[in-house]
Design a protein around this motif. Structure first.
Motif, PDB file in Angstrom:
ATOM      1  N   LEU A 143      14.483  34.125   9.700  1.00 52.83           N
ATOM      2  CA  LEU A 143      15.146  33.391   8.618  1.00 52.83           C
ATOM      3  C   LEU A 143      16.237  34.252   7.989  1.00 52.83           C
ATOM      4  O   LEU A 143      17.295  33.735   7.601  1.00 52.83           O
ATOM      5  N   ARG A 144      15.993  35.555   7.901  1.00 50.55           N
ATOM      6  CA  ARG A 144      17.019  36.472   7.373  1.00 50.55           C
ATOM      7  C   ARG A 144      18.269  36.422   8.245  1.00 50.55           C
ATOM      8  O   ARG A 144      19.398  36.331   7.727  1.00 50.55           O
ATOM      9  N   GLN A 145      18.080  36.487   9.549  1.00 44.86           N
ATOM     10  CA  GLN A 145      19.223  36.432  10.457  1.00 44.86           C
ATOM     11  C   GLN A 145      19.946  35.089  10.353  1.00 44.86           C
ATOM     12  O   GLN A 145      21.171  35.018  10.421  1.00 44.86           O
ATOM     13  N   LEU A 146      19.169  34.026  10.179  1.00 43.09           N
ATOM     14  CA  LEU A 146      19.768  32.693  10.073  1.00 43.09           C
ATOM     15  C   LEU A 146      20.656  32.595   8.836  1.00 43.09           C
ATOM     16  O   LEU A 146      21.793  32.120   8.916  1.00 43.09           O
ATOM     17  N   ILE A 147      20.137  33.057   7.688  1.00 42.87           N
ATOM     18  CA  ILE A 147      20.882  32.918   6.431  1.00 42.87           C
ATOM     19  C   ILE A 147      22.061  33.876   6.370  1.00 42.87           C
ATOM     20  O   ILE A 147      23.173  33.502   5.990  1.00 42.87           O
ATOM     21  N   SER A 148      21.833  35.135   6.756  1.00 48.28           N
ATOM     22  CA  SER A 148      22.861  36.162   6.559  1.00 48.28           C
ATOM     23  C   SER A 148      23.929  36.167   7.646  1.00 48.28           C
ATOM     24  O   SER A 148      25.067  36.546   7.391  1.00 48.28           O
ATOM     25  N   GLN A 149      23.591  35.748   8.873  1.00 46.33           N
ATOM     26  CA  GLN A 149      24.530  35.871   9.990  1.00 46.33           C
ATOM     27  C   GLN A 149      24.882  34.525  10.625  1.00 46.33           C
ATOM     28  O   GLN A 149      26.054  34.150  10.688  1.00 46.33           O
ATOM     29  N   SER A 150      23.856  33.803  11.073  1.00 51.73           N
ATOM     30  CA  SER A 150      24.113  32.614  11.893  1.00 51.73           C
ATOM     31  C   SER A 150      24.805  31.500  11.120  1.00 51.73           C
ATOM     32  O   SER A 150      25.814  30.948  11.587  1.00 51.73           O
ATOM     33  N   LEU A 151      24.286  31.138   9.949  1.00 52.31           N
ATOM     34  CA  LEU A 151      24.884  30.038   9.191  1.00 52.31           C
ATOM     35  C   LEU A 151      26.317  30.346   8.750  1.00 52.31           C
ATOM     36  O   LEU A 151      27.208  29.492   8.913  1.00 52.31           O
ATOM     37  N   PRO A 152      26.610  31.553   8.198  1.00 50.93           N
ATOM     38  CA  PRO A 152      28.002  31.854   7.841  1.00 50.93           C
ATOM     39  C   PRO A 152      28.933  31.821   9.048  1.00 50.93           C
ATOM     40  O   PRO A 152      30.039  31.274   8.969  1.00 50.93           O
ATOM     41  N   GLN A 153      28.478  32.422  10.181  1.00 43.25           N
ATOM     42  CA  GLN A 153      29.322  32.443  11.371  1.00 43.25           C
ATOM     43  C   GLN A 153      29.536  31.040  11.915  1.00 43.25           C
ATOM     44  O   GLN A 153      30.632  30.685  12.373  1.00 43.25           O
ATOM     45  N   LEU A 154      28.484  30.223  11.851  1.00 38.17           N
ATOM     46  CA  LEU A 154      28.588  28.844  12.307  1.00 38.17           C
ATOM     47  C   LEU A 154      29.590  28.075  11.442  1.00 38.17           C
ATOM     48  O   LEU A 154      30.420  27.310  11.961  1.00 38.17           O
ATOM     49  N   LEU A 155      29.542  28.289  10.147  1.00 34.24           N
ATOM     50  CA  LEU A 155      30.469  27.615   9.233  1.00 34.24           C
ATOM     51  C   LEU A 155      31.902  28.082   9.458  1.00 34.24           C
ATOM     52  O   LEU A 155      32.828  27.263   9.503  1.00 34.24           O
ATOM     53  N   ILE A 156      32.079  29.392   9.610  1.00 34.69           N
ATOM     54  CA  ILE A 156      33.423  29.940   9.854  1.00 34.69           C
ATOM     55  C   ILE A 156      34.008  29.366  11.140  1.00 34.69           C
ATOM     56  O   ILE A 156      35.159  28.894  11.176  1.00 34.69           O
ATOM     57  N   SER A 157      33.207  29.388  12.207  1.00 35.41           N
ATOM     58  CA  SER A 157      33.698  28.879  13.490  1.00 35.41           C
ATOM     59  C   SER A 157      33.977  27.391  13.408  1.00 35.41           C
ATOM     60  O   SER A 157      34.984  26.898  13.941  1.00 35.41           O
ATOM     61  N   GLY A 158      33.091  26.650  12.732  1.00 41.71           N
ATOM     62  CA  GLY A 158      33.281  25.207  12.613  1.00 41.71           C
ATOM     63  C   GLY A 158      34.539  24.855  11.841  1.00 41.71           C
ATOM     64  O   GLY A 158      35.310  23.979  12.257  1.00 41.71           O
TER      65      GLY A 158
END
Length: 631
Positions: A143-158
């Protein structure tokens, strides 16, 4: 418990986002703004490149270079400003994401632990403790990786993909159609390969939890493993779990590692095709079709090629984050499943209060008085007080842990204040189950249990359990000082009161011989103490609580005969004036009971004093004359 592979991904995402906003209502929207600004700013250079190339191209054709350098310098200045703002926004959102991530996990762990404290005992009986620990370690980390890395990167790329898509349409629909065909192929690949990866990443999460649970069990039972030379079998069992984890992880990562190179090459193919199509359109002077109305020229093709590479790269980034997102959502789903477990139901309204006696009346007091009473509010608005005496009665009680498999049937017994009642019977006869029902760790299916004439279903569980002292065969100590482990029975107890309780239990002598006496630090397992010493501390803990009813569940079974003799006088003093329920195999503990109940397959088959049961020459007589141990 729900299978993590069956989580509702959409519902989990919505719940997770709501949780983050609830924890940080101002910081989360502000972070989203900085992330979106950063993503949009990263797409702006294509516009400046088109304008610069167009300016140079028109100046070359007209031969007029006056003011070109000034205009280019202006474009560069604006671009540099955007880069600086992008740098600032990137720094800001990264700092805030660190606060949001760690702060949210801290609050979530608190919620998880608070929720777990409210769960019924049945939950811990039915779920592997190592698997429960996995919520706080493995699932929290994903969950830490999801909140701190995956979701921001997903939003930036999107956002980047969306911004570039709009710019592409603005410049040339023809070239955009070429890119869309490539994107369609990429999405097909992502759906086919990424879907397989997601499935195995979820399975990997479940397998990892099982392996961690097994390791926790082996660590806890290492002595048993070694005593019975079970090392090889344990290794085989671990190898099977580890092999399962390996297979799921291997498949997940093979899919994930295959996806990246495929998408990169598709992106390269799109780049080449856009180059060929753009060159052909220039060569044949095909009219441009776009929102901007700009003529087709080199100033369109060159920036478009850069945008194509950026577009494909961000699509690849999105696909790469999908696996991390799915794994994180699997962890979040498991955590939310824990939080959603129904807490222990407590609809009791009768509470335990301190009182004093004045002229035959019980007067409630805010401070500890040493006299307790049941405070019973009634529907007509009146309140009655019943002095806590320790009168416990079971009337026609039926109970089963699993429907259709009765453990107790038609159990009736009573214990008057000050009586010592012993339960005798083989393992599985239902002895410990009765004590679990008295504590309301489980609720009966039929019959009634009355405490001082009050149905225990009407008594708040916290008040009920505060009135009961319990000493179990398995001693649970905590990582703290000896005196604080004793004080666990009553947190407001003074040091002198703890020492008195230790003396009563017979623990004072060995405690004073410890390196720092009562301040000696012990770990939760209590490995520095003998089994008998740990049990003595458990008895002292029950003594400091000073309850009117005591439950001794195999309390002296782990204590050697000499230690038992040392504490027997203290136990007798502890039981004076109290109602005591004893589960024991040793005749020395059972023989002097006021009432002995013999259970067989959940039914009371004999009851009476030791002498009465010996005269009847029934089951108890056979046990007494056949062995020194009742088991």
């Amino acid at each position: 418990m729900n299978n993590p592979g069956e989580i509702n991904k959409k519902g989990t995402v919505i719940r997770l986002l709501k949780m983050l906003v609830r924890f940080y209502p101002v910081m989360v929207p502000l972070t989203l703004f900085f992330i979106i600004f950063n993503a949009v700013a990263s797409s702006i250079p294509a516009i400046f490149m088109q304008n610069v190339i167009s300016l140079i191209e028109s100046s070359w054709q007209s031969g007029d270079w006056n003011g070109v350098s000034t205009q280019i310098l202006g474009f560069v200045s604006i671009l540099a400003t955007f880069y600086v703002l992008s740098l600032i926004s990137g720094f800001a959102y990264n700092q805030m994401m660190a606060i949001i991530t760690q702060g949210s996990l801290r609050k979530l762990r608190i919620n998880m632990f608070d929720s777990m404290q409210k769960l019924p005992i049945s939950y811990f009986d039915q779920n592997n403790h190592g698997d429960i620990m996995s919520y706080y370690t493995n699932d929290i980390d994903t969950l830490r990786q999801l909140i701190s890395q995956s979701l921001p990167q997903l939003l930036i790329s999107g956002v980047t993909v969306l911004t570039i898509f709009i710019i592409m349409i603005y410049y040339s629909v023809w070239l955009m159609l070429v890119v869309l065909v490539g994107v369609f192929v990429m999405l097909k690949v992502v759906r086919r390969v990424g879907g397989g990866a997601s499935k195995y990443f979820i399975r990997q999460q479940t397998s990892l939890a099982k392996e961690e649970g097994f390791i926790e069990e082996m660590m806890h039972g290492q002595k048993v493993v070694k005593v019975f030379c079970h090392e090889e079998e344990s290794e085989k069992a671990f190898d099977e779990l580890n092999e399962q984890l390996f297979k799921e992880s291997e498949k997940a990562n093979r899919y994930a590692n295959t996806l990246g190179p495929i998408l990169n090459n598709i992106g390269n193919v799109i780049y080449v095709v856009v180059t060929i199509v753009g060159s052909a359109l220039l060569l044949f002077n095909v009219p441009n079709f776009s929102i901007s109305g700009l003529a087709f020229s080199i100033s369109i093709v060159v920036p478009f090629l850069n945008m194509t590479k950026q577009f494909a790269g961000n699509i690849n980034q999105v696909s790469q984050q999908i696996n991390a997102v799915v794994t994180g959502l699997a962890g979040a789903g498991r955590i939310f499943t824990l939080l959603d477990v129904e807490p222990e139901v407590d609809d009791g309204y009768v509470t335990l209060v301190n009182v004093t006696e004045e002229d035959g009346k019980l007067i409630e007091q805010p401070q500890r008085t040493g006299i307790w009473a049941w405070k019973h509010p009634h529907e007509d608005g009146t309140t009655t007080y019943t002095k806590l005496a320790g009168d416990v009665r079971l009337e026609d009680v039926d109970f089963s842990y699993v429907p259709g498999k009765p453990i107790l049937h038609d159990i009736s017994l009573f214990a008057q204040p000050g009586q010592k009642v012993a339960f005798v019977g083989a393992t599985g006869a239902g002895k410990t189950t009765i004590t679990n029902l008295l504590n309301r760790f489980y609720d009966i299916q039929d019959g009634k249990i009355r405490y001082d004439g009050i149905n225990i279903n009407k008594i708040q569980k916290s008040s009920l359990r505060r009135s009961l002292g319990i000493v179990l065969q398995d001693t649970n100590l905590f990582s703290d000082s000896v005196i604080n482990n004793i004080r666990y029975g009553r947190l407001d107890a003074t040091d002198d009161e703890c020492i008195i309780a230790a003396k009563l239990a017979g623990a004072h002598d060995f405690i004073t011989r410890l390196p720092e006496g009562y301040n000696t630090q012990i770990d939760g397992s209590g490995e520095s103490l003998s089994q008998g010493q740990r049990q003595l501390l458990s008895i002292a803990r029950a003594a400091i609580a000073d309850p009117p009813v005591m439950i001794l569940d195999e309390a002296t079974s782990s204590i050697d005969t000499r230690t038992e003799q040392i504490i027997q006088q203290g136990m007798d003093a502890l039981m004076v004036g109290r109602t005591v329920f004893v589960i024991a195999h040793r005749l020395s503990t059972v023989k002097n009971s006021d009432v002995i109940m013999v259970l067989d397959h959940g039914v009371v088959i004999e009851r009476g004093s030791h002498d009465q049961l010996i005269e009847e020459k029934g089951k108890y007589y056979q046990l007494y004359t056949g062995a020194f141990e009742l088991e």
